[in-house]
Design an enzyme around this catalytic site. Structure first.
Site, PDB file in Angstrom:
ATOM      1  N   TYR A  67      42.672  27.525  14.838  1.00 14.63           N
ATOM      2  CA  TYR A  67      43.605  26.278  15.333  1.00 14.63           C
ATOM      3  C   TYR A  67      42.830  25.293  15.118  1.00 14.63           C
ATOM      4  CZ  TYR A  67      45.638  23.885  19.113  1.00 14.63           C
ATOM      5  OH  TYR A  67      46.267  22.806  19.802  1.00 14.63           O
TER       6      TYR A  67
ATOM      7  N   SER B  38      45.685  17.565  17.636  1.00 15.60           N
ATOM      8  CA  SER B  38      45.031  17.932  18.875  1.00 15.60           C
ATOM      9  C   SER B  38      43.522  17.316  18.807  1.00 15.60           C
ATOM     10  CB  SER B  38      44.700  19.482  18.995  1.00 15.60           C
ATOM     11  OG  SER B  38      43.777  19.670  19.867  1.00 15.60           O
TER      12      SER B  38
HETATM   13  P1  NDP Z   1      53.051  25.588  25.054  1.00 19.51           P
HETATM   14  O1  NDP Z   1      52.144  26.795  24.735  1.00 19.51           O
HETATM   15  O2  NDP Z   1      53.131  24.963  26.368  1.00 19.51           O
HETATM   16  O3  NDP Z   1      54.541  25.667  24.440  1.00 19.51           O
HETATM   17  C1  NDP Z   1      54.722  25.983  23.109  1.00 19.51           C
HETATM   18  C2  NDP Z   1      55.939  25.550  22.647  1.00 19.51           C
HETATM   19  O4  NDP Z   1      56.064  25.938  21.160  1.00 19.51           O
HETATM   20  C3  NDP Z   1      57.012  26.543  23.104  1.00 19.51           C
HETATM   21  O5  NDP Z   1      58.440  25.828  23.324  1.00 19.51           O
HETATM   22  C4  NDP Z   1      57.421  27.498  22.155  1.00 19.51           C
HETATM   23  O6  NDP Z   1      58.709  28.126  22.242  1.00 19.51           O
HETATM   24  C5  NDP Z   1      57.246  26.637  20.874  1.00 19.51           C
HETATM   25  N1  NDP Z   1      56.876  27.563  19.748  1.00 19.51           N
HETATM   26  C6  NDP Z   1      55.844  28.292  19.502  1.00 19.51           C
HETATM   27  N2  NDP Z   1      56.220  28.842  18.240  1.00 19.51           N
HETATM   28  C7  NDP Z   1      56.975  28.692  17.782  1.00 19.51           C
HETATM   29  C8  NDP Z   1      57.759  28.974  16.538  1.00 19.51           C
HETATM   30  N3  NDP Z   1      57.560  29.753  15.738  1.00 19.51           N
HETATM   31  N4  NDP Z   1      59.076  28.155  16.414  1.00 19.51           N
HETATM   32  C9  NDP Z   1      59.550  27.582  17.525  1.00 19.51           C
HETATM   33  N5  NDP Z   1      58.982  27.165  18.452  1.00 19.51           N
HETATM   34  C10 NDP Z   1      57.895  27.785  18.721  1.00 19.51           C
HETATM   35  O7  NDP Z   1      52.386  24.226  24.327  1.00 19.51           O
HETATM   36  P2  NDP Z   1      52.101  22.726  24.846  1.00 19.51           P
HETATM   37  O8  NDP Z   1      53.166  21.933  25.395  1.00 19.51           O
HETATM   38  O9  NDP Z   1      50.817  22.822  25.433  1.00 19.51           O
HETATM   39  O10 NDP Z   1      51.584  21.976  23.217  1.00 19.51           O
HETATM   40  C11 NDP Z   1      52.716  21.454  22.633  1.00 19.51           C
HETATM   41  C12 NDP Z   1      52.004  21.058  21.288  1.00 19.51           C
HETATM   42  O11 NDP Z   1      50.888  20.345  21.633  1.00 19.51           O
HETATM   43  C13 NDP Z   1      51.414  21.978  20.469  1.00 19.51           C
HETATM   44  O12 NDP Z   1      51.443  21.796  19.096  1.00 19.51           O
HETATM   45  C14 NDP Z   1      49.960  22.140  20.929  1.00 19.51           C
HETATM   46  O13 NDP Z   1      49.136  22.779  19.805  1.00 19.51           O
HETATM   47  C15 NDP Z   1      49.664  20.577  21.198  1.00 19.51           C
HETATM   48  N6  NDP Z   1      48.248  20.627  22.141  1.00 19.51           N
HETATM   49  C16 NDP Z   1      48.621  21.032  23.316  1.00 19.51           C
HETATM   50  C17 NDP Z   1      47.395  20.613  24.384  1.00 19.51           C
HETATM   51  C18 NDP Z   1      47.479  21.158  25.502  1.00 19.51           C
HETATM   52  O14 NDP Z   1      46.387  21.202  26.234  1.00 19.51           O
HETATM   53  N7  NDP Z   1      48.459  21.900  26.352  1.00 19.51           N
HETATM   54  C19 NDP Z   1      46.202  20.053  23.637  1.00 19.51           C
HETATM   55  C20 NDP Z   1      46.319  19.773  22.324  1.00 19.51           C
HETATM   56  C21 NDP Z   1      47.638  20.076  21.506  1.00 19.51           C
HETATM   57  P3  NDP Z   1      59.124  29.503  22.578  1.00 19.51           P
HETATM   58  O15 NDP Z   1      58.429  29.951  23.799  1.00 19.51           O
HETATM   59  O16 NDP Z   1      60.647  29.341  22.705  1.00 19.51           O
HETATM   60  O17 NDP Z   1      58.774  30.464  21.531  1.00 19.51           O
END
Ligand code: NDP
Length: 248
Positions: free
Chosen positions: A152, A139
């Site tokens: 984070y 990020s």
């Molecule tokens: P979301 O919050 O929309 O989705 C998160 C995903 O991670 C979900 O599919 C969730 O699955 C999964 N997840 C969370 N915990 C677990 C776990 N313990 N085991 C397996 N799966 C898990 O995230 P984004 O799409 O926004 O972000 C994706 C990545 O990009 C992340 O790493 C985030 O830090 C990074 N990012 C995002 C930004 C943004 O603005 N959106 C900015 C910078 C970085 P489930 O619901 O099934 O648990």
């Protein structure tokens, strides 16, 4: 043929990435933890895009589950040559509220965001053939001291460094890179943010040199590039995909 595992592919960037690989004809293992209905929708989209999809439930923050996930994905797809470590969580805590950043929060963010990647990569390295690729989701918050919370931000900085460490030891067999998204809309990301304000979020786009927030597709494109032959001489880098936030 690409045989791709995307962790956290039930929604957001993970879903978009899974579908983008499917459009290239890849086999895609779709990992989720709690959002089964959403993961089924990702599977439907993957199959509609003419890819072959497989659902694999696993909590990647658990060492044994992360290890089993890699083995199961490789079994279902008859191999694994691309791993996208996308799953991630945050907690929304103002940076100056140091007391709110408790040990529990540090633990859960570190386990989910950082250790999960190490455990998935460790097992993947055992099954991935020569020429494979790993892409980790970091990020801009890991590059600059801002974002949803200090734990984070630090966890994302750790991912950038972990990426370099793994690139070092897994070269030349496996390339390992990270992507650092900026502010990406159309994800579930702000769901836990009690101060979230859509208008403010949208108007924040004016401060970004590219004058818009990012879309999951912007991140998926960068991931596909880092998982392709076009980036065949690139390993250990962190690619910011943030509309130029780093030059402001
Ligand atoms: P979301 O919050 O929309 O989705 C998160 C995903 O991670 C979900 O599919 C969730 O699955 C999964 N997840 C969370 N915990 C677990 C776990 N313990 N085991 C397996 N799966 C898990 O995230 P984004 O799409 O926004 O972000 C994706 C990545 O990009 C992340 O790493 C985030 O830090 C990074 N990012 C995002 C930004 C943004 O603005 N959106 C900015 C910078 C970085 P489930 O619901 O099934 O648990």
């Amino acid at each position: 043929m690409q045989k791709v595992l995307v962790t956290g592919a039930s929604v957001g960037i993970g879903r978009e990435t899974a579908v983008a690989f499917a459009k290239q004809g890849a086999r895609v293992a779709i990992n989720y933890n709690s959002s089964e209905a959403e993961a089924r929708e990702t599977l439907r989209l993957v199959e509609a895009a003419s890819g072959r999809g497989f659902l694999v439930k696993a909590d990647v923050s658990d060492e044994a589950a992360a290890t089993a996930l890699i083995r199961e994905a490789a079994r279902l797809m008859d191999g694994l040559n691309v791993l996208v470590n996308n799953a991630g969580i945050t907690r929304f805590i103002p940076f100056d509220d140091l007391d709110a950043a408790t040990a529990d929060i540090w633990d859960v963010l570190y386990k989910t965001n950082v250790e999960s990647i190490f455990f998935c990569c460790r097992e993947a390295a055992k099954v991935m053939p020569e020429g494979s690729c790993i892409v980790n989701l970091a990020s801009v918050s890991g590059m600059l001291p801002r974002g949803s919370s200090i734990p984070y931000s630090v966890s994302k900085a750790a991912i950038i460094h972990l990426t370099k460490c793994l690139a070092n030891v897994l070269s030349p067999k496996i390339r390992v890179n990270s992507v650092s998204p900026g502010v990406i809309q159309n994800t579930r990301w702000n769901a836990g943010n009690k101060n979230f304000n859509m208008d403010q979020y949208q108007s924040g786009a004016e401060a970004i040199p590219m004058k818009r927030l990012g879309e999951p597709g912007d991140i998926a494109s960068a991931i596909l590039y880092l998982a392709s032959e076009r980036s065949g001489y690139i390993t250990g880098v962190n690619l910011p995909v943030e509309g130029g936030m780093n030059v402001k």
